[in-house]
Design a protein around this motif. Structure first.
Motif, short mmCIF file in Angstrom:
data_model
loop_
_atom_site.label_atom_id
_atom_site.label_comp_id
_atom_site.label_asym_id
_atom_site.label_seq_id
_atom_site.Cartn_x
_atom_site.Cartn_y
_atom_site.Cartn_z
N ALA A 1 0.80 -1.23 0.00
CA ALA A 1 0.00 0.00 0.00
C ALA A 1 0.83 1.28 0.00
O ALA A 1 0.29 2.36 0.24
CB ALA A 1 -0.93 0.00 1.22
N ALA A 2 2.11 1.18 -0.31
CA ALA A 2 2.98 2.36 -0.25
C ALA A 2 2.48 3.48 -1.16
O ALA A 2 2.59 4.66 -0.83
CB ALA A 2 4.41 1.98 -0.60
N HIS A 3 1.94 3.12 -2.33
CA HIS A 3 1.47 4.16 -3.25
C HIS A 3 0.32 4.95 -2.64
O HIS A 3 0.18 6.17 -2.89
CB HIS A 3 1.05 3.54 -4.58
N LEU A 4 -0.51 4.31 -1.84
CA LEU A 4 -1.62 5.00 -1.18
C LEU A 4 -1.14 5.76 0.05
O LEU A 4 -1.57 6.90 0.29
CB LEU A 4 -2.70 4.00 -0.80
N TYR A 5 -0.27 5.16 0.83
CA TYR A 5 0.28 5.84 2.00
C TYR A 5 1.05 7.09 1.57
O TYR A 5 1.03 8.12 2.27
CB TYR A 5 1.19 4.91 2.79
N ALA A 6 1.74 7.02 0.45
CA ALA A 6 2.49 8.19 -0.04
C ALA A 6 1.54 9.34 -0.35
O ALA A 6 1.86 10.51 -0.08
CB ALA A 6 3.30 7.80 -1.28
N GLU A 7 0.38 9.03 -0.91
CA GLU A 7 -0.61 10.07 -1.20
C GLU A 7 -1.12 10.71 0.08
O GLU A 7 -1.32 11.94 0.15
CB GLU A 7 -1.77 9.48 -2.00
N LEU A 8 -1.31 9.91 1.12
CA LEU A 8 -1.75 10.45 2.41
C LEU A 8 -0.64 11.24 3.09
O LEU A 8 -0.91 12.22 3.79
CB LEU A 8 -2.24 9.32 3.31
N ALA A 9 0.60 10.82 2.87
CA ALA A 9 1.73 11.56 3.42
C ALA A 9 1.76 12.99 2.90
O ALA A 9 2.13 13.92 3.61
CB ALA A 9 3.04 10.85 3.11
N ASP A 10 1.35 13.18 1.64
CA ASP A 10 1.32 14.52 1.07
C ASP A 10 0.35 15.43 1.81
O ASP A 10 0.51 16.65 1.81
CB ASP A 10 0.92 14.45 -0.41
N ILE A 11 -0.65 14.84 2.47
CA ILE A 11 -1.61 15.61 3.25
C ILE A 11 -1.09 15.87 4.66
O ILE A 11 -1.14 17.00 5.16
CB ILE A 11 -2.95 14.86 3.33
N SER B 1 10.97 8.66 -2.71
CA SER B 1 10.31 7.46 -3.21
C SER B 1 9.01 7.21 -2.47
O SER B 1 8.72 7.83 -1.43
CB SER B 1 11.23 6.26 -3.04
N LEU B 2 8.22 6.28 -3.01
CA LEU B 2 6.99 5.89 -2.31
C LEU B 2 7.30 5.39 -0.91
O LEU B 2 6.58 5.70 0.05
CB LEU B 2 6.26 4.80 -3.10
N GLU B 3 8.37 4.64 -0.80
CA GLU B 3 8.76 4.09 0.51
C GLU B 3 9.14 5.20 1.48
O GLU B 3 8.78 5.17 2.66
CB GLU B 3 9.91 3.10 0.33
N ALA B 4 9.85 6.19 0.98
CA ALA B 4 10.28 7.30 1.84
C ALA B 4 9.08 8.12 2.30
O ALA B 4 9.01 8.55 3.47
CB ALA B 4 11.27 8.18 1.10
N ARG B 5 8.14 8.34 1.41
CA ARG B 5 6.95 9.11 1.78
C ARG B 5 6.06 8.31 2.73
O ARG B 5 5.44 8.88 3.65
CB ARG B 5 6.20 9.53 0.52
N THR B 6 6.01 7.00 2.54
CA THR B 6 5.28 6.16 3.48
C THR B 6 5.90 6.26 4.87
O THR B 6 5.20 6.40 5.88
CB THR B 6 5.29 4.69 3.02
N ASN C 1 -10.33 -6.78 4.88
CA ASN C 1 -10.23 -5.48 4.22
C ASN C 1 -8.80 -4.98 4.10
O ASN C 1 -8.55 -3.96 3.45
CB ASN C 1 -11.05 -4.43 5.00
N ASN C 2 -7.87 -5.67 4.75
CA ASN C 2 -6.49 -5.18 4.81
C ASN C 2 -5.81 -5.33 3.45
O ASN C 2 -5.99 -6.33 2.77
CB ASN C 2 -5.70 -5.95 5.88
N PRO C 3 -4.99 -4.36 3.04
CA PRO C 3 -4.33 -4.47 1.74
C PRO C 3 -3.35 -5.61 1.63
O PRO C 3 -3.02 -6.06 0.53
CB PRO C 3 -3.63 -3.11 1.58
#
Length: 385
Positions: free
Chosen positions: A298-308, A316-321, A367-369
């Motif tokens: 789910a790193a791609h989704l967590y990265a989007e939430l990190a932007d908020i 990277s996605l991992e870094a933003r997660t 429901n977990n990714p």
């Protein structure tokens, strides 16, 4: 685009002080209602904050009774007592005032008071038959989002809980009045606020029912909550921050009611059930460790939430997660709530029991990714210890 369905409450009022005109709101929206049962807990009743709402109802000639025996993690006997109170007065409208426990009991009273179904018959998904009494929900904490969900949780044994999930549990009206939250202690504000943030995060990454509406609600909820939680904790009298938190919790509730929560809640429930840790705090204790476990899927989704939550983060996605996880850990640390299981009296020999109980939460784990095994659950608890 994937097909989806989205359901929520019929109406929401977000307005500081609105409880003082609850009578006028009820009179406008519910014709010919004369008997009202308010469902709450003794602690909230003692604050006196219910008085303006109750007075506004009685001034219109309504008969108002108050059931104030709700307790945290309400057991079945409390629900039965509340249902009897509604039947005895022939209640025509149920109003829940409180945190998730009071609002959950209010939902169950609304569906059972005029029904021949027993509580035990409605556990599970879609088992409520027929209609319910009109229902208004007024949250007094910014956390559970129960005012806009179709879920009610009941304690059925010493450590076991059951859920009722049904469209009839959606209220007719949710009233968000932040004046009701001004007296919340900082640690309660923190734990309930993080609980709401977990709702948003898990809804955004829910495996099966994630959809564009729930996504937008989750993002806006996380924006409101992350930007206001520290102000609400450190300056509890800040009404603007309190109202933002209440709205954020409501939006997160709408999101996860349609895109259900997952492993954070699945692992939090045994902590609350066995060790009587408040629900929001239980979520907070396992949150960073579940996020790290899920990152591979789910790193791609967590990265989007990190932007908020962490505007301007990059990499990277991992870094933003990792930035999201660090931010959530920092919020918990700054608020002063406990951050390790051992602070709650949980020790290494308790982890097997926790893992066993967590694996029973199949409705949530699905429901977990990322799929979670029992050994995974135990490892997550060990990391949180």
């Amino acid at each position: 685009m994937t097909a989806f369905a989205f359901n929520t409450v019929a109406s929401i009022i977000s307005e500081p002080g609105a409880r003082a005109r609850l009578g006028a709101i009820v009179a406008e929206r519910f014709m010919d209602i004369r008997r009202v049962l308010i469902v709450t807990d003794a602690g909230f009743l003692r604050t006196g904050l219910l008085a303006p709402a109750q007075a506004s109802l009685t001034q219109l000639g309504l008969i108002v009774n108050v059931f104030s025996a709700v307790v945290a993690d309400p057991p079945e006997h409390v629900v039965h007592s509340a249902v009897h109170a509604a039947r005895d007065m022939k209640a025509e409208l149920i109003i829940g005032f409180g945190g998730g426990s009071s609002m959950d009991v209010a939902k169950l009273v609304a569906v059972l008071a005029g029904s021949d179904q027993a509580l035990g018959q409605i556990y599970g998904i879609g088992n409520v038959k027929g209609q319910r009494l009109p229902l208004v929900q007024v949250p007094t904490t910014a956390g559970t989002g129960s005012e806009v969900t179709n879920i009610a949780i009941v304690t059925t044994g010493e450590t076991t809980k059951m859920g009722v999930v049904s469209p009839q549990l959606y209220a007719d009206l949710a009233l968000l009045d932040a004046e009701l939250t001004l007296g919340l202690p900082p640690l309660v504000t923190a734990a309930t606020g993080i609980d709401a943030m977990v709702h948003a995060i898990e809804a955004y990454t829910s495996k099966h029912k994630k959809n564009p509406l729930s996504d937008n609600l989750a993002r806006e909820a996380l924006r409101l909550l992350s930007r206001n939680i520290m102000t609400a904790v450190e300056d509890g009298g800040n009404l603007e921050a309190r109202q933002a938190m209440l709205l954020g919790a409501c939006l997160a509730g709408q999101a996860f009611s349609n895109a259900p929560v997952a492993a954070v809640h699945a692992l939090a429930y045994p902590i609350g059930g066995i060790f009587h840790v408040p629900h929001g705090l239980s979520n907070s204790l396992v949150l960073p460790h579940v996020l790290r476990f899920n990152a591979s899927h789910a790193a791609h989704l967590y990265a989007e939430l990190a932007d908020i939550v962490v505007p301007g983060n990059s990499g990277s996605l991992e870094a933003r997660t990792e930035a999201l996880i660090a931010a959530m850990q920092q919020i918990a640390a700054r608020t002063g709530i406990q951050t390790r299981l051992q602070e709650m009296g949980i020790i290494e020999t308790d982890l097997d029991r926790l893992a066993d109980d967590a694996m029973l939460q199949t409705r949530l784990l699905g429901n977990n990714p990322r799929e979670i095994t029992r050994s995974d659950a135990r490892a997550i608890y060990a990391a949180a210890l």
